[in-house]
Enzyme design. Structure first.
Site, PDB file in Angstrom:
ATOM      1  N   LYS A  33       0.842  -1.195   0.000  1.00  0.00           N
ATOM      2  CA  LYS A  33       0.000   0.000   0.000  1.00  0.00           C
ATOM      3  C   LYS A  33       0.875   1.242   0.000  1.00  0.00           C
ATOM      4  O   LYS A  33       1.817   1.352   0.792  1.00  0.00           O
ATOM      5  CB  LYS A  33      -0.920   0.004   1.228  1.00  0.00           C
ATOM      6  CG  LYS A  33      -1.887   1.187   1.269  1.00  0.00           C
ATOM      7  CD  LYS A  33      -1.398   2.301   2.164  1.00  0.00           C
ATOM      8  CE  LYS A  33      -2.299   3.528   2.103  1.00  0.00           C
ATOM      9  NZ  LYS A  33      -1.874   4.595   3.044  1.00  0.00           N
ATOM     10  N   GLY A  46      -4.707  11.071  -1.406  1.00  0.00           N
ATOM     11  CA  GLY A  46      -5.202  12.213  -0.638  1.00  0.00           C
ATOM     12  C   GLY A  46      -4.738  13.566  -1.135  1.00  0.00           C
ATOM     13  O   GLY A  46      -5.559  14.455  -1.396  1.00  0.00           O
ATOM     14  N   LYS A  61      -1.565   5.398  11.563  1.00  0.00           N
ATOM     15  CA  LYS A  61      -0.924   4.368  10.730  1.00  0.00           C
ATOM     16  C   LYS A  61      -0.729   3.066  11.513  1.00  0.00           C
ATOM     17  O   LYS A  61      -1.012   1.972  11.024  1.00  0.00           O
ATOM     18  CB  LYS A  61       0.421   4.897  10.215  1.00  0.00           C
ATOM     19  CG  LYS A  61       1.005   4.117   9.047  1.00  0.00           C
ATOM     20  CD  LYS A  61       2.372   4.653   8.655  1.00  0.00           C
ATOM     21  CE  LYS A  61       2.339   6.087   8.204  1.00  0.00           C
ATOM     22  NZ  LYS A  61       1.647   6.270   6.923  1.00  0.00           N
TER      23      LYS A  61
END
Length: 268
Positions: free
Chosen positions: A9, A44, A216
């Site tokens: 990711k 984002g 996170k």
């Protein structure tokens, strides 16, 4: 030799660093010679820039972007379009064969809307892995944006960490959460090699793990518990083989693998 898939990711900020992008894809190419790899991405910063240029307000609740349905065409364009194709182009430049996808393609993932206050934001769950496994079997690199759909066909914006977790679950894969940090650092700014639920809680209470890193780490812990496997937090400039071999980065252990007295023991 481990031949299970790897899901990587990456955050949208990677798009602003061409050198890091090239290094990452060259590292992915090396790993993909022995193990299937899929990439899941957010975007984002790209979304923020687009929304600002269109004069559209962008707000967050609990770290999740509130997404009115009327904003979804723009968010889809930013994530499934611009961000996805930039990553695909960088993969091609590194000698890979990318396939640009979203969560909704091939009925991989099914998504349900969250509470109404979030708008078109969804929670993903696994559906059918056959299409994705077929793509991996053809030695392609799936690059998957975090755009999903409800069973009724409503487009939904999905948190990229959750999207990566569900793809890893679908493939029974190891998960790497890569960003522009080396991993989780202790109070002396030294890399912590291994963390589990109790030590995370202690470090958060001590003010060592805060803000964006807390988000996170919590996402990684949730992912580790869902997958029943360690999840890695590391830099996208690191060699992926080094991360998988535990040479760099921070491993977040699932509850099932956590030692009884915590990995930090009496060090705190």
């Amino acid at each position: 030799m481990n031949s299970s898939p790897v899901v990587i990711k990456v955050g949208g900020a990677l798009l602003d660093d061409a050198a890091a992008m090239q290094k990452l894809f060259l590292s992915i190419k090396q790993v993909s010679e022995s193990r299937p790899v899929a990439v899941v991405h957010g975007g984002g910063p790209l979304v923020e820039t687009l929304m600002a240029s269109l004069g559209l307000a962008s707000t967050k609740i609990d770290g999740l972007r509130v997404t009115p349905d009327e904003h979804m065409p723009y968010i889809c364009g930013a994530l499934a379009g611009a961000a996805n194709k930039q990553l695909c182009a960088a993969a091609i430049a590194s000698g890979l064969t990318p396939v640009g996808l979203s969560l909704l393609d091939g009925n991989m993932v099914v998504c349900q809307p969250m509470a109404q206050k979030y708008g078109a934001v969804g929670i993903p769950s696994t559906a059918d892995a056959s299409f994705l496994k077929s793509a991996l079997a053809q030695a392609t690199l799936p690059i998957i944006s975090s755009i999903g759909s409800s069973p009724e066909g409503r487009l939904l914006n999905i948190n990229a960490d959750q999207a990566a977790t569900v793809v890893a679950e679908l493939l029974d894969a190891e998960l790497l959460l890569l960003s522009n940090v080396d991993g989780v650092l202790d109070a002396d700014k030294q890399l912590i090699e291994v963390l589990e639920q109790d030590s995370i809680a202690e470090l958060a209470k001590a003010g060592v793990i805060t803000d964006g890193m807390k988000v996170k780490v919590d996402a990684a812990l949730q992912s580790a518990n869902t997958l029943g496997l360690p999840v890695y937090i590391a830099s996208w400039t690191a060699d992926i083989t080094d991360i998988l071999n535990k040479i760099t980065g921070t491993q977040i252990l699932p509850k099932s693998q956590a030692p009884e007295h915590g990995v930090l023991g009496d060090a705190l």
